[in-house]
Design a protein around this motif. Structure first.
Motif, PDB file in Angstrom:
ATOM      1  N   ARG A 454       0.827  -1.218   0.000  1.00 51.07           N
ATOM      2  CA  ARG A 454       0.000   0.000   0.000  1.00 51.07           C
ATOM      3  C   ARG A 454       0.865   1.273   0.000  1.00 51.07           C
ATOM      4  O   ARG A 454       0.606   2.210  -0.756  1.00 51.07           O
ATOM      5  N   ALA A 455       1.890   1.311   0.815  1.00 46.00           N
ATOM      6  CA  ALA A 455       2.719   2.520   0.901  1.00 46.00           C
ATOM      7  C   ALA A 455       3.397   2.828  -0.430  1.00 46.00           C
ATOM      8  O   ALA A 455       3.538   4.003  -0.820  1.00 46.00           O
ATOM      9  N   LEU A 456       3.829   1.793  -1.139  1.00 46.63           N
ATOM     10  CA  LEU A 456       4.466   2.009  -2.445  1.00 46.63           C
ATOM     11  C   LEU A 456       3.459   2.545  -3.460  1.00 46.63           C
ATOM     12  O   LEU A 456       3.771   3.437  -4.264  1.00 46.63           O
ATOM     13  N   ARG A 464       5.690  10.789  -8.117  1.00 49.95           N
ATOM     14  CA  ARG A 464       7.111  11.014  -7.807  1.00 49.95           C
ATOM     15  C   ARG A 464       7.990   9.803  -8.163  1.00 49.95           C
ATOM     16  O   ARG A 464       9.096   9.677  -7.690  1.00 49.95           O
ATOM     17  N   GLY A 465       7.501   8.935  -8.990  1.00 48.24           N
ATOM     18  CA  GLY A 465       8.296   7.780  -9.395  1.00 48.24           C
ATOM     19  C   GLY A 465       7.440   6.534  -9.492  1.00 48.24           C
ATOM     20  O   GLY A 465       6.309   6.494  -8.962  1.00 48.24           O
ATOM     21  N   ASP A 466       7.964   5.517 -10.157  1.00 45.84           N
ATOM     22  CA  ASP A 466       7.219   4.268 -10.343  1.00 45.84           C
ATOM     23  C   ASP A 466       7.936   3.171  -9.561  1.00 45.84           C
ATOM     24  O   ASP A 466       8.663   2.343 -10.126  1.00 45.84           O
ATOM     25  N   LEU A 467       7.738   3.172  -8.260  1.00 44.58           N
ATOM     26  CA  LEU A 467       8.464   2.233  -7.412  1.00 44.58           C
ATOM     27  C   LEU A 467       7.972   0.795  -7.565  1.00 44.58           C
ATOM     28  O   LEU A 467       8.775  -0.148  -7.514  1.00 44.58           O
ATOM     29  N   TYR A 497      18.505   4.229  -6.956  1.00 37.29           N
ATOM     30  CA  TYR A 497      17.848   5.230  -6.111  1.00 37.29           C
ATOM     31  C   TYR A 497      16.435   4.766  -5.739  1.00 37.29           C
ATOM     32  O   TYR A 497      16.007   4.881  -4.576  1.00 37.29           O
ATOM     33  N   ARG A 498      15.708   4.231  -6.729  1.00 41.40           N
ATOM     34  CA  ARG A 498      14.330   3.789  -6.465  1.00 41.40           C
ATOM     35  C   ARG A 498      14.308   2.641  -5.458  1.00 41.40           C
ATOM     36  O   ARG A 498      13.409   2.569  -4.604  1.00 41.40           O
ATOM     37  N   MET A 499      15.233   1.715  -5.572  1.00 45.05           N
ATOM     38  CA  MET A 499      15.235   0.586  -4.640  1.00 45.05           C
ATOM     39  C   MET A 499      15.542   1.051  -3.214  1.00 45.05           C
ATOM     40  O   MET A 499      15.023   0.495  -2.244  1.00 45.05           O
ATOM     41  N   ARG A 500      16.446   2.099  -3.094  1.00 49.47           N
ATOM     42  CA  ARG A 500      16.683   2.651  -1.756  1.00 49.47           C
ATOM     43  C   ARG A 500      15.408   3.283  -1.207  1.00 49.47           C
ATOM     44  O   ARG A 500      15.117   3.171  -0.014  1.00 49.47           O
ATOM     45  N   ARG A 501      14.630   3.959  -2.041  1.00 48.94           N
ATOM     46  CA  ARG A 501      13.367   4.561  -1.613  1.00 48.94           C
ATOM     47  C   ARG A 501      12.382   3.463  -1.163  1.00 48.94           C
ATOM     48  O   ARG A 501      11.638   3.642  -0.202  1.00 48.94           O
ATOM     49  N   VAL A 502      12.383   2.326  -1.888  1.00 48.34           N
ATOM     50  CA  VAL A 502      11.511   1.207  -1.484  1.00 48.34           C
ATOM     51  C   VAL A 502      11.875   0.753  -0.081  1.00 48.34           C
ATOM     52  O   VAL A 502      11.007   0.537   0.781  1.00 48.34           O
TER      53      VAL A 502
END
Length: 529
Positions: A454-456, A464-467, A497-502
């Motif tokens: 849900r948070a993703l 702000r991105g497609d995580l 960068y996206r994986m760190r955000r995940v």
């Protein structure tokens, strides 16, 4: 046989003379009735010899006599006795002609023969016929009992077929012919199994008649057993309706076969108690003790690979379980095993049924066939939620006595999957050979997946991105940055960068294989919706 007009005419003491209807004297006489009413039809039941003196009739009026005789014949009166020397010295020609035209037998009764003498003769003949029927019935009962004791159901059916001058067949609880007499009757009996199935749906005792232009004989079907659901059925085929003596024979056969059925039921209950003990020993890992207890009763079953069957009653839309269907399944499995001569162990456990059946045998085939029929019924357009089948079945892989506990666990696993998938039956081999993806359709799994991701999804919704897509691509490439970035059409540094955000959003490390597994299953579960 019952008295006929011919037997009354030949009665030396009555001195009756036939004046019309000479070719219809072989008709049975049910009673002799005296009536001087102008219209006695409302008081007739059919089959009577009507005795009159024409006290209130204009017996010389041709039209009146035609109407009178026509109504008598239409009401089923089989003959008319006219006493001469009372109101008329001889029978008027108008009445003779009317009876000849109908035709209705007309008997001249001399003055010296009272109507009471005719009534007594008819009554005595009927009583004698009933006595003969009862005597013949008792003789048939003795013969049927002897055959049942000496030769079992087969001998009883042969004796019954001879008594009724027809054929007889016995069906088991599944509606299959198990014995018939004469030998050719088995083919005839097999053609009416559909009627037997319909009879079994009715509470016992029940009976029905199969006959009509499309049938070569008249067949009576009778359910056997004292319980709510019939345990067996008897079919009796004859060229015509049964007489009194034949009816006695059929009723005696029903009683004897019911006693046999109930005795078999008691023995079956005792076998089930032994089967329960054998099953518990097998599940406890004591196959040697199980073999010792089983003896010859189930010993052969434990010497070869078997399948474990677990069926369970599930509350339907109306809040009722499938207890009746569990009983039907047990009967089908046991009947199939009996017909093929193989051993089967069936143990009812409340709302659950456990069975051991030979791998590749008739009992397993009967179970899968029964389930396939229910599956097909669900697919019919007229099927509604109220008809929803409320039994699920799990079938283990082949196993032996040492692996009985494992087979039981496999059957339970298959049962659980069948319940989740809305299937009637699932085999364990289907689970091993299939994919894990159908298992993710469970509501609990979907709820877990939605909560985890849900948070993703909320982050992606802000633009702000497609995580979520990036996570799916990275996991599908087993963490290979260049390959996953190429799939997404982005630079590998962007993907890092996206994986760190995940990891930051979820608060979990993607270096943990358990985390990667849970995320992958969550993605598969949500994509399956």
């Amino acid at each position: 046989m019952p008295p006929t007009l011919a037997s009354l005419v030949h009665h030396s003491a009555l001195k009756l003379t036939v004046r019309a209807g000479e070719d219809r004297l072989d008709v049975p006489v049910r009673w002799a009735h005296v009536s001087e009413l102008a219209d006695p039809v409302p008081y007739m039941e059919g089959g009577e010899l009507l005795l009159i003196t024409a006290l209130k009739l204009d017996a010389e009026d041709p039209e009146a006599m035609r109407r009178y005789v026509r109504r008598l014949a239409g009401a089923g009166v089989v003959g008319l006795g006219f006493a001469v020397g009372v109101n008329y010295e001889e029978i008027p020609e108008a009445l003779v002609d009317a009876c000849a035209q109908e035709p209705l037998p007309l008997l001249e009764v001399p003055r010296r023969t009272p109507f009471l003498a005719i009534s007594k003769a008819v009554s005595a003949a009927i009583a004698a016929d009933q006595y003969r029927a009862v005597t013949a019935g008792f003789a048939a009962q003795r013969e049927l009992t002897k055959q049942a004791l000496n030769s079992g159901p087969e001998g009883l059916l042969a004796a019954l077929a001879a008594q009724v001058d027809g054929w007889a067949a016995l069906y088991d609880a599944s509606g299959t012919v198990v014995a018939a007499a004469p030998e050719w009757a088995g083919r005839r009996a097999a053609r009416i199994t559909g009627e037997v199935e319909r009879l079994r749906e009715r509470p016992a005792p029940a009976s029905s008649v199969v006959g009509g232009p499309e049938h070569e004989d008249r067949v009576e079907l009778h359910s056997l057993g004292t319980g709510r659901r019939p345990r067996a059925a008897l079919a009796v085929g004859t060229a015509a309706a049964l007489g009194t003596a034949e009816r006695y024979a059929v009723h005696s056969a029903i009683a004897l076969l019911t006693l046999t059925t109930e005795r078999s039921r008691s023995l079956h209950a005792a076998e089930q108690r032994i089967g329960t003990a054998v099953l518990r020993m097998l599940l406890a890992g004591e196959p040697d003790h199980a073999r010792a207890v089983a003896g010859d009763l189930y010993g052969g079953l434990l010497d070869a690979p078997f399948r474990m069957i677990v069926a369970e009653s599930v509350p339907g839309p109306r809040g009722t379980g499938g207890g009746d269907r569990l009983g039907v399944l047990a009967e089908n499995v046991e009947a199939a095993a009996a017909r093929s001569g193989e051993a089967v162990l069936v143990v009812p456990e409340g709302e659950r049924l456990v069975a051991l059946a030979a791998d590749g045998g008739a009992a397993v085939a009967a179970c899968t066939g029964w389930a396939a029929e229910l599956e097909a019924a669900r697919a019919l357009p007229e099927h509604t939620a109220a008809d929803e089948d409320d039994v699920v079945v799990g079938l283990s892989a082949p196993a032996g006595p040492i692996a009985a506990a494992a087979a039981y666990k496999q059957a339970l696993q298959s049962l659980s999957v069948a319940r989740r998938r809305g299937r009637v039956l699932v085999e364990h081999e289907q689970l091993a050979a299939g994919s894990v993806l159908p298992l993710l359709a469970d509501d609990a799994v979907k709820a877990f997946a939605d909560g985890l991701l849900r948070a993703l999804h909320e982050h992606d919704a802000t633009g702000r991105g497609d995580l979520v897509a990036s996570l799916r691509a990275w996991l599908s490439r087993h963490g290979q940055w260049d390959a996953a970035a190429a799939d997404l059409g982005v630079h590998r540094h962007t993907l890092r960068y996206r994986m760190r955000r995940v990891e930051e959003i979820l608060g979990r490390s993607l270096d943990d294989p358990d985390v990667r597994m849970e995320l992958w299953l969550a993605l598969k579960a949500t994509s399956a919706e």
